[in-house]
Design an enzyme around this catalytic site. Sequence first.
Site, short mmCIF file in Angstrom:
data_model
loop_
_atom_site.label_atom_id
_atom_site.label_comp_id
_atom_site.label_asym_id
_atom_site.label_seq_id
_atom_site.Cartn_x
_atom_site.Cartn_y
_atom_site.Cartn_z
N ASP A 35 -11.28 80.85 -53.32
CA ASP A 35 -12.52 80.64 -54.10
C ASP A 35 -13.42 81.89 -54.09
OD1 ASP A 35 -11.91 78.05 -54.86
OD2 ASP A 35 -13.14 77.10 -53.33
N TYR A 59 -21.30 80.21 -60.16
CA TYR A 59 -20.31 79.78 -59.17
C TYR A 59 -20.87 79.92 -57.75
CZ TYR A 59 -15.66 79.26 -57.12
OH TYR A 59 -14.58 78.80 -56.41
N HIS A 102 -16.34 68.51 -60.04
CA HIS A 102 -17.12 67.71 -59.09
C HIS A 102 -18.64 67.91 -59.24
CE1 HIS A 102 -16.97 71.23 -56.46
NE2 HIS A 102 -15.73 71.01 -56.07
FE1 FEO Z 1 -12.82 75.06 -53.08
FE2 FEO Z 1 -11.31 76.15 -56.03
O1 FEO Z 1 -11.58 75.07 -54.53
#
Ligand code: FEO
Length: 402
Positions: free
Chosen positions: A167, A195, A27
């Site tokens: 996550d 990340y 995304h």
């Molecule tokens: Fe918030 Fe890995 O999904």
Amino acid sequence: MKSFTAEKITEKVYWVGAIDWGVRDFHGYLTSRGSTYNAFLIIDEKVTLVDTVKKPFMKEMLARISSVIPIEKIDYIISNHSEMDHTGCLPDLIDLAKPEKVFASSMGKKALGRHFYFDEDVVTPVKNGESISLGESTMTFVETRMLHWPDSMVSYLDSEKMMFSQDGFGMHLASTERYDDQLPPQVLLEEAEKYFANILLPFSPMVTGLMKKLSELNLDIKLLCPDHGPIWRSDIAGILKRWENWALQKTSLKALIIYDTMWKSTGYLAEAICDGLASEGISTRVMPLDSAHRSDVATAVLESGALLVGSPTINGQMFPRVADVLTYMKGLKPKNLIGAVFGSYGWSGEATKDVEKYLEDMKIPLVAPSLKVNYVPSDDDLKKAREMGITVGIALKEKYSK
Ligand code: FEO
């Protein structure tokens, strides 16, 4: 699909996730090293699966589970997070395994309902702090709202001292290695920071709250198991500390210049500004947006104390790639930055105003007047650009010293 097998983590727990070697766009985030979708199978009186994988990887997950136990032996499924990289194959798995219970937080039950339109009784909600017995072991749930979604929670398995953190503390990194100590530390740092910057930055205050909550719970965590990337077993304290620090977004003596350019005029200004910052001893990084991805810019912003943005004017507006990155950055809500704006123009020159508006919305104070240059910078213009770098450098040092 028989070639996929589970990987034993402890006497009771197996990794049964999937490796996505090819994903590069998550995304809008450039996942240069691919990713993993981690799922964990617990063998106890109640055979329990923690999270699933992205839908296209369902056969891989099923094969790994089947290498340990028949699919229909799964009694419980725990959904720690409703985003579809972890729940994409949940409806199909429920059809196949017919589990006795599917557990999620109350917000997770709602989110799963809106994703998959389950019947009301399919998902059993669990409360913050609630525990369920799996037989010899007990699983305890801790809600972590907004980390990463309102539904998010983490689960702690007492017998193995394992925390399944969805996550949390993860990274996008495809590898055959399953543990942090099997991978180069620099790669782990780069991907963990990227990340955090791209996924968690807007929720930094909640991260600070979570770190406090975890510290108060005083859980003995031997294995920290995110849903992406390696399991932390050697440097759990290190990743917890990094998250704590990143969430604080402390000012650093580093500057980031991002710009786009049509005929290099804005690029010349960026170079002169960089020279001015460097002359003040500021470590400065320049990212031309025709080669830098927005998600790498986000990571660089996390490390910076100053953000300088350059854009030429095209058709009465800032350049599209500058708008893309600023829109993305605005959503990530970086804190504690100072800024400056520059750019070239032909006849109207609206770009600097457009960029100023974004920085104002992001609450980034401008510490130097914006620099607008008609067509190609003269020597005098370049001198002014260098002076802008010096001004920002001095302001950054003053801020840092407070
Ligand atoms: Fe918030 Fe890995 O999904």
